[in-house]
Write an enzyme that holds these catalytic residues in place. Structure first.
Site, PDB file in Angstrom:
ATOM      1  N   ASP A   1       0.870  -1.231   0.094  1.00  0.00           N
ATOM      2  CA  ASP A   1       0.030   0.033  -0.176  1.00  0.00           C
ATOM      3  C   ASP A   1       0.897   1.186   0.071  1.00  0.00           C
ATOM      4  O   ASP A   1       2.059   1.184   0.234  1.00  0.00           O
ATOM      5  CB  ASP A   1      -1.115   0.048   1.189  1.00  0.00           C
ATOM      6  CG  ASP A   1      -2.348   0.593   1.017  1.00  0.00           C
ATOM      7  OD1 ASP A   1      -2.211   1.616  -0.030  1.00  0.00           O
ATOM      8  OD2 ASP A   1      -3.275   0.357   1.489  1.00  0.00           O
TER       9      ASP A   1
ATOM     10  N   ASP B   1     -10.524   2.291  -3.308  1.00  0.00           N
ATOM     11  CA  ASP B   1     -11.148   1.878  -2.082  1.00  0.00           C
ATOM     12  C   ASP B   1     -12.536   1.838  -2.180  1.00  0.00           C
ATOM     13  O   ASP B   1     -13.264   1.407  -1.088  1.00  0.00           O
ATOM     14  CB  ASP B   1     -10.683   2.884  -1.183  1.00  0.00           C
ATOM     15  CG  ASP B   1      -9.341   2.220  -0.413  1.00  0.00           C
ATOM     16  OD1 ASP B   1      -8.711   1.554  -0.865  1.00  0.00           O
ATOM     17  OD2 ASP B   1      -8.342   3.267   0.191  1.00  0.00           O
TER      18      ASP B   1
HETATM   19  C1  DGJ Z   1      -6.030   1.827   1.833  1.00  0.00           C
HETATM   20  C2  DGJ Z   1      -6.415   0.524   1.145  1.00  0.00           C
HETATM   21  O1  DGJ Z   1      -6.642   0.968  -0.153  1.00  0.00           O
HETATM   22  C3  DGJ Z   1      -7.206  -0.139   1.696  1.00  0.00           C
HETATM   23  O2  DGJ Z   1      -7.777  -1.295   1.250  1.00  0.00           O
HETATM   24  C4  DGJ Z   1      -6.598  -0.781   3.044  1.00  0.00           C
HETATM   25  O3  DGJ Z   1      -5.665  -1.608   2.653  1.00  0.00           O
HETATM   26  C5  DGJ Z   1      -6.197   0.549   3.810  1.00  0.00           C
HETATM   27  N1  DGJ Z   1      -5.333   1.271   3.161  1.00  0.00           N
HETATM   28  C6  DGJ Z   1      -5.444   0.103   5.184  1.00  0.00           C
HETATM   29  O4  DGJ Z   1      -4.961   0.894   5.851  1.00  0.00           O
END
Ligand code: DGJ
Length: 734
Positions: free
Chosen positions: A470, A536
């Protein structure tokens, strides 16, 4: 100047017999490059295949492409090269910008050598034609290597490397390569967006000036993955269109420019360099990222070339893409072993093959304010490490995946307390925090070693087959503490090195690129990852647009798509499982929902979606994505057609209420016109409830048989669906 023809294997469609004129052909694309004279090469034609052009005609093509002198301009015709220069009179964006203490600000490269090769493999990917041009500028004391490749599926890529040949430091401000598009390309389509709403299309006229899309945050929810220009009204299935993409995960520039007064149109791209970021001492070089160009009659064709290229690489995932559960939206930071085990049980019962433990497992990470940078398992929450969960998950036959955010650090972490100098910053001030975090300077060897060491240790200790990588904040005022210099370029290279080193140390592990969703989905990161997390936002309606845009570049097997909760956590919309399932089905399928809270019926339906995905993933992940240009804005029709066109799956998606009902005949494009197909609803995507405002056409229950031609040009009646519902159709050639 010398021209060398190094021919490893000469392909039959390579023609380069006219002096200096190279005709490169592959998969319906021609690129004619004029390398005559000692100036940088000019693209005479990039677009539709010209056929087998004899040398005399090739020469004529070169000659007739030279413009007349226009009033009020230089006395010699201005000819645009791959790397444009003011020294030939080009007054649009120059290829190389920079200076040596204020001097040498403009280039006049003289070509010394042109090397041409056909039918080779580079980095394992098949290349139809490769041209390398070497040049130098004696006055500016710069060397240049310009590369252009036409890949076997018709994708062109080009990049430039500039070397300081002597004297004082040369500061590189930018290296942008350009590809010309014809006058017919009078409409631009590019993409914008934000966190939770990536790849929103925007269309507008191609007018005079520069339409410049910059990303100076080292990720791009708002930036364009693809900048395209085509004949006004171009769609998925028709209309000439050209597009460029820059394969770089740092700061980028992508532009469409109509330079005046000649009105010449180009698409260009390169890395966006911050002030003083690249300073070349004598003998040092700067290499720009690859800029990819694709041409198509319609966006589908343009997109297929990217998919075909990605699929041709040796590292492309070839085994069936494991369905997964990601626990993020099910538990967030609330890591409780029994609850996480129960989720694994529910996932296994639904047939899921991989279990991804997301954010929250490492030292001090109870919420998003602390812990990033300390990549050891939190002993308070996990007294026996991750072993009890890992044993449980693998005992169920699932592969274990784990979340990291390697480039980041929370000020509230042991790492930040021990090494504040490893945080990217400038002017003795920290950048504004975002999600309570800062960016670690991975170009600092100590920081890089720390992160590599801790992640390597976790991957060694646990049976991890998958890493979600991430990257949750923009790079702002990102400088190295020691030198005070801007550090995004070095950070991007260091991130690549880190990924490459971890991959080399753990060759069986797959990596997913996530950047707060789809902030990092470029071909630079995709060279070293098997999947991107597209957004997300898991709302299936939003995903129709997000995935259509992202999917132009990223093939379905690399595009993470999840079945979320009944009510979307990021939009508050409620969707039926059938809609959520039929949306996730077309990507790399996952579940991101607390299945332990689902009803028995819902769990059974999830299992049916997983089963359908597993049954059809070979087709979904190897076929061609097709999108119809349906005239009804309330309807989207898309599908995947097998490469041999013997099978296909289509979705008819009702994204809103239609102005008319029933929707009428929908056309299914991309099939073999000569083949006859058996068409049937595909369970579980066949759920329509007649009598409740939904209605089925008479052919539905028994299926039908129609030719590919009839399906493409006449179509068939679609069910009358509620908004935000989808039906799936399965087509098999008889
Ligand atoms: C952002 C990501 O896109 C989510 O899927 C998740 O992993 C969160 N970060 C976790 O902090």
């Amino acid at each position: 100047m010398t021209t060398q023809m190094s021919t490893s294997t000469t392909t039959p469609d390579a023609r380069s017999t006219a002096p200096g004129l190279l005709h490169l052909r592959a998969a319906g694309v021609s690129l004619v490059l004029d390398t005559s004279g000692d100036r940088l090469p000019r693209v005479v034609h990039w677009g539709a295949d010209l056929g087998d052009v004899p040398a005399s005609e090739l020469e004529a093509l070169g000659a007739t492409s030279v413009p007349p002198v226009a009033s009020g301009t230089t006395d010699e015709p201005v000819q645009l090269s791959l790397l444009p220069e003011q020294s030939v009179g080009w007054l649009g964006t120059p290829g190389v910008t920079g200076h040596r203490d204020g001097a040498d600000f403009s280039t006049a490269f003289a070509v010394t050598d042109v090397e041409v090769a056909h039918g080779i493999d580079r980095d394992g990917a098949p290349v139809a034609h490769r041209v390398v041009v070497r040049a130098h500028d004696e006055a500016a004391r710069l060397g240049l290597v310009l590369e252009l490749e036409l890949l076997v599926d018709g994708l062109v890529r080009t990049r430039a490397e500039v070397t300081n040949l002597g004297g004082a430091v040369f500061t590189v401000s930018g290296v942008d390569v350009t590809l010309p598009v014809p006058r017919e390309a009078d409409e631009i389509l590019d993409f914008t967006g934000r966190h939770l709403r990536e790849r929103s299309p925007q269309r507008h006229a191609f007018v005079a000036g520069t339409h410049l899309r910059e990303s100076r945050r080292a990720r791009s929810h708002d930036g364009t993955l693809l900048l395209t220009a085509g004949r006004r009204g171009f769609g998925y299935r028709s209309g000439e269109v050209w597009g460029v993409h820059v394969a770089w995960s740092g700061n980028t520039r992508t532009f469409a420019e109509q330079a005046m007064p000649q009105g010449v149109r180009v698409l260009g791209a390169g890395e966006l360099l911050l002030a003083g970021e690249v300073r070349l001492a004598e003998g040092e070089s700067y290499a720009s990222p690859w800029v990819y160009g694709s041409y198509g009659d319609g966006l589908d064709e343009l997109s297929h070339r990217f998919h075909a290229y990605l699929r041709s690489r040796p590292q492309h995932p070839r085994t069936p893409r494991k369905s997964l559960i990601n626990v993020w939206e099910a538990v967030y930071f609330d890591h409780d072993l029994e609850r996480l085990k129960a989720l694994a049980d529910a996932a296994a019962a639904a047939g899921i093959e991989r279990y991804v433990l997301d954010d929250g497992w490492f030292r001090g990470r109870r919420d998003d304010t602390a812990g990033l940078g300390d990549w050891t398992v939190d002993a308070d929450v996990w007294p026996d490490g991750l072993h009890p969960l890992a044993d449980h998950v693998t005992g169920l036959g699932l592969e274990l995946g784990l979340w990291f955010e390697p480039e980041m650090v929370n000020p509230d972490s042991d790492l930040a307390r021990a090494h504040p100098e490893w945080i990217l910053q400038t002017g003795n001030r920290l950048p504004p925090e975002a999600r309570h975090q800062q960016v670690l300077d991975l170009a600092h060897p100590g920081a890089w070693d720390h992160v590599f060491g801790q992640i390597d240790a976790i991957l060694t200790e646990y049976p991890i087959g998958y890493v979600k990588w991430d990257h949750n904040r923009d790079l702002i005022e990102a400088g190295h503490t020691a030198s005070g210099a801007a550090g995004v370029h070095a950070q991007t290279l260091a991130t690549y090195r880190l990924l490459d080193a971890l991959r080399a140390a753990h060759p069986g592990v797959e990596f997913e690129s996530c950047s707060g969703g789809g902030g990092r989905a470029d071909l630079g990161i995709l060279e070293r990852t098997e999947r991107i997390w597209a957004s997300d936002c898991i709302d299936a309606l939003e995903r129709q647009t997000i995935e259509a845009g992202t999917g132009l570049l990223v093939p379905p097997e690399m595009l993470g798509s999840h079945i979320g909760s009944p009510v979307s956590h990021t939009t508050g919309r409620r969707h039926e499982l059938s809609f959520r399932g039929a949306t996730a089905f077309f990507g790399h399928l996952g579940i991101e929902w607390d299945l332990t809270s689902a009803t028995d019926d819902e769990r059974a339906e999830v299992a049916r979606w997983v089963e359908a995905y597993q049954e059809h993933r070979l087709l979904l992940h190897h076929g061609r994505t097709v999108r119809a240009d349906d005239p009804d804005p309330a309807l989207r029709v898309h599908g995947v057609v097998a490469r041999d066109a013997r099978e296909a799956i289509f979705a008819v998606v009702q994204v809103a209420t239609g102005v008319w009902a029933p929707p009428g005949r929908v056309r299914l494009p991309g099939l073999d016109p000569a083949a006859t197909y058996e068409v049937r609803p595909l369970p579980p995507g066949d759920e329509v409830v007649p009598g409740h405002g939904e209605a089925l056409p008479p052919w539905w229950t028994r299926g039908t048989r129609l030719s590919g031609r009839a399906l493409a040009v006449a179509g068939l009646q679609a069910p009358n669906q509620f908004p935000e519902r989808t039906v799936l159709l399965h087509l098999t050639a008889l």
